[in-house]
Design an enzyme around this catalytic site. Structure first.
Site, short mmCIF file in Angstrom:
data_model
loop_
_atom_site.label_atom_id
_atom_site.label_comp_id
_atom_site.label_asym_id
_atom_site.label_seq_id
_atom_site.Cartn_x
_atom_site.Cartn_y
_atom_site.Cartn_z
N ARG A 67 0.84 -1.20 0.00
CA ARG A 67 0.00 0.00 0.00
C ARG A 67 0.87 1.25 0.00
O ARG A 67 1.82 1.34 0.76
CB ARG A 67 -0.91 0.01 1.24
CG ARG A 67 -1.84 -1.17 1.26
CD ARG A 67 -2.84 -1.09 2.41
NE ARG A 67 -3.64 -2.31 2.43
CZ ARG A 67 -4.56 -2.57 3.34
NH1 ARG A 67 -4.81 -1.68 4.31
NH2 ARG A 67 -5.25 -3.68 3.29
N ARG A 109 2.14 1.05 10.50
CA ARG A 109 1.76 1.47 9.15
C ARG A 109 2.96 1.38 8.22
O ARG A 109 3.86 2.21 8.26
CB ARG A 109 1.23 2.90 9.19
CG ARG A 109 0.45 3.33 7.95
CD ARG A 109 -0.17 4.69 8.12
NE ARG A 109 -1.11 4.74 9.23
CZ ARG A 109 -2.41 4.43 9.12
NH1 ARG A 109 -2.91 4.13 7.95
NH2 ARG A 109 -3.20 4.48 10.18
N GLU A 131 -6.69 -0.80 15.56
CA GLU A 131 -7.24 -1.74 14.57
C GLU A 131 -6.23 -2.83 14.20
O GLU A 131 -5.08 -2.54 13.89
CB GLU A 131 -7.64 -0.97 13.31
CG GLU A 131 -8.22 -1.87 12.24
CD GLU A 131 -8.49 -1.14 10.93
OE1 GLU A 131 -8.55 0.10 10.95
OE2 GLU A 131 -8.62 -1.81 9.91
N SER A 182 -10.37 -6.07 10.15
CA SER A 182 -11.57 -5.42 9.68
C SER A 182 -12.39 -6.47 8.95
O SER A 182 -11.90 -7.07 8.00
CB SER A 182 -11.16 -4.29 8.73
OG SER A 182 -12.23 -3.41 8.51
N ARG A 188 1.01 -6.02 12.98
CA ARG A 188 0.38 -5.40 14.13
C ARG A 188 0.22 -6.39 15.27
O ARG A 188 0.30 -6.02 16.45
CB ARG A 188 -0.98 -4.81 13.74
CG ARG A 188 -0.81 -3.59 12.85
CD ARG A 188 -2.11 -2.88 12.55
NE ARG A 188 -1.85 -1.72 11.69
CZ ARG A 188 -2.78 -0.85 11.32
NH1 ARG A 188 -4.03 -1.00 11.72
NH2 ARG A 188 -2.46 0.17 10.54
#
Length: 423
Positions: free
Chosen positions: A262, A277, A349, A352, A390
RNA sequence: GGAGGGGUGGCCGAGUGGUCGAAGGCGGGUGAUUUGAAAUCACCAGUGGGUUUACAGCCCACCGGGGGUUCGAAUCCCUCCCCCUCCGCCA
């Protein structure tokens, strides 16, 4: 993609639902209505012209067989042809615009989704586990990791730039252990393990909804017109693109480990430290392809399957139902799972889980045939099960000890063959 | 990368300029026969769109994608993509 017929027949309902995400979407619906009316009017005229051309050409064939003169008719058809070409041009222009607008309209939120414009309207639905009390000031994961020599951000910057990391030694092993642990767990539960391609064609990203709207988030290989996948959801969900499945094949449960690529455009300044991130991160993804009537039950199960990973690892978390304004483009309903980060004193988070209903299926054209032989779009669901980096960060923070070492959560010990990671 | 072959309905497969949306087979559905099943026989069925109360009828489009030739294209031409075989290269 939304059902054009629904927009046509019930525009106010569609507008109402969409405006819970973003008020400006109402304009897109109006644009669709106008283009759709234009399209149908043009199509009607065009089809009439084509019908008479077809009839006359057929007549020519019959006359020629009998050896009669056809030059007059041929002249007529030639003129028709010019007119047809004109209409075809107009129509394809309108259709292209209609398609483009349709592809930029997000999914309708499910009625059970709380209305709100940003994350402050999300609703916590449950918590699991108690955040541990530390007898010392808990350190952020990047400090723990650097001291253990398992992260190397500096050298990653040298060879790749910011938002990349080298995992070394126990770091790399822990990452691998987590991947294996999660894959093993989910495949035992009936998810089929898949290793997909990481480079995909543009139409595939249209299928899941990343294109055309979120192009700037993606890595693109121009020479080959291929994109690096931002999540395994993309190749997995599109596996049955343009296919008709039989009812017996459903439901389909898949699990996959892939890196995710990403660009993280527009996230400058967010989570610059640590591995929260990154431009490239590992993730185990769950994807379900199901019959429409089952999709909401399946969403609950999918979320529970993702939660199990955290339960087994003993990491405190909470489940949040996203509000209309915070949901992803393709989703009708999303639960976020957030894991506890002691150094931040916050839940962050880590997964999801979304039900996209038939939104992606329409774009991909994935259908199934029921026992009466009728065709329906499938429903698609996806959820992280979980984001590996994460999870690793959460383990470092939640299992850190005063001396800087980290206890290995019980289920990972058989993979790592150690109980503690120390300097 | 080079040479050759090929992409047709859920699947297999025929079709090389005019009732071809497409023969035939398999698979599917309905009915008959049967106590039931198998077998056999008869019939029905592509997808999308437009019109419409209508999954009735009518019309349009679709034979890998795009473009072209022609009054008319699954059929001829160009181009791209994909698959197969052989050669080359390669983890």
């Amino acid at each position: 993609m939304l059902d054009i017929e629904l927009i046509r027949k019930n525009p106010d309902f569609v507008k109402e639902r969409l405006s819970t995400r973003d008020k400006s979407l109402v304009e897109l619906v109006d644009e669709v209505l106008q283009l759709d009316a234009e399209r149908r009017s043009l199509l009607k005229d065009l089809e009439g012209l084509r019908a008479s051309r077809n009839a006359k050409s057929k007549e020519i064939g019959a006359l020629k067989k009998r050896g009669e003169d056809t030059s007059l008719l041929e002249e007529e058809v030639k003129k028709l042809k010019e007119k047809i070409e004109l209409y075809e041009e107009k129509l394809s222009f309108v259709e292209e615009r209609l398609r483009d607008v349709m592809l930029r309209i997000p999914n309708l939120p499910h009625e059970s989704v709380p209305v709100g414009e940003d994350e402050t309207y999300n609703v916590e639905v449950r918590r699991w586990g108690k955040p541990k009390e530390f007898s010392f000031e808990p350190k952020p994961h990047w400090e723990i990791g650097e001291r253990l020599g398992i992260f190397d951000f500096e050298r990653a910057g040298k060879i790749s730039g910011s938002r990349f990391v080298f995992l070394k030694g126990w770091g790399a092993k822990l990452e691998r252990a987590l991947i294996n642990f999660m894959l093993d767990l989910h495949s035992r539960k009936g998810y089929k393990e898949i290793m997909p391609p990481h480079l995909v064609k543009p139409e595939v990203l249209v299928g899941t909804g990343q294109l055309p709207k979120f192009e700037e988030e993606l890595y693109y290989c121009e020479r080959d017109d291929l994109y690096l996948i931002p999540t395994a959801e993309v190749p997995l969900t599109n596996l049955f693109m343009k296919e008709i499945l039989s009812e017996e094949e459903l439901p389909i449960y898949m699990v996959s480990y892939t890196p995710c690529y990403r660009r993280e455009a527009g996230s400058y300044g967010k989570d610059i430290k640590g591995i929260i991130r990154q431009h490239q991160f590992n993730k185990v993804e769950l994807v379900k392809i199901v019959k429409p009537e089952d999709s909401y039950v399946e969403l609950e199960r999918l979320t529970a399957d993702a939660e199990d990973v955290l339960k087994l690892l003993g990491l405190p978390y909470r489940v949040v139902l996203l509000c209309t304004g915070d949901m992803g483009f393709a989703s009708a309903k999303t639960y976020d799972i957030e894991v506890w980060f002691p150094s931040q004193g916050k839940y962050r988070e880590i997964s999801s889980c979304s039900n996209c209903e038939d939104f992606q299926a329409r774009r991909m054209n994935t259908r199934y045939r029921d026992s009466q032989g009728r065709l329906h779009f499938v429903h698609t669901l996806n959820g992280s099960g979980l984001a590996i980096g994460r999870t690793l960060a959460a383990i470092l923070e939640n299992y850190q000890q005063k001396d800087g070492s980290v206890v290995v959560p019980e289920p990972l010990r058989e993979y790592l063959r150690t109980e503690v990671i120390a300097i």
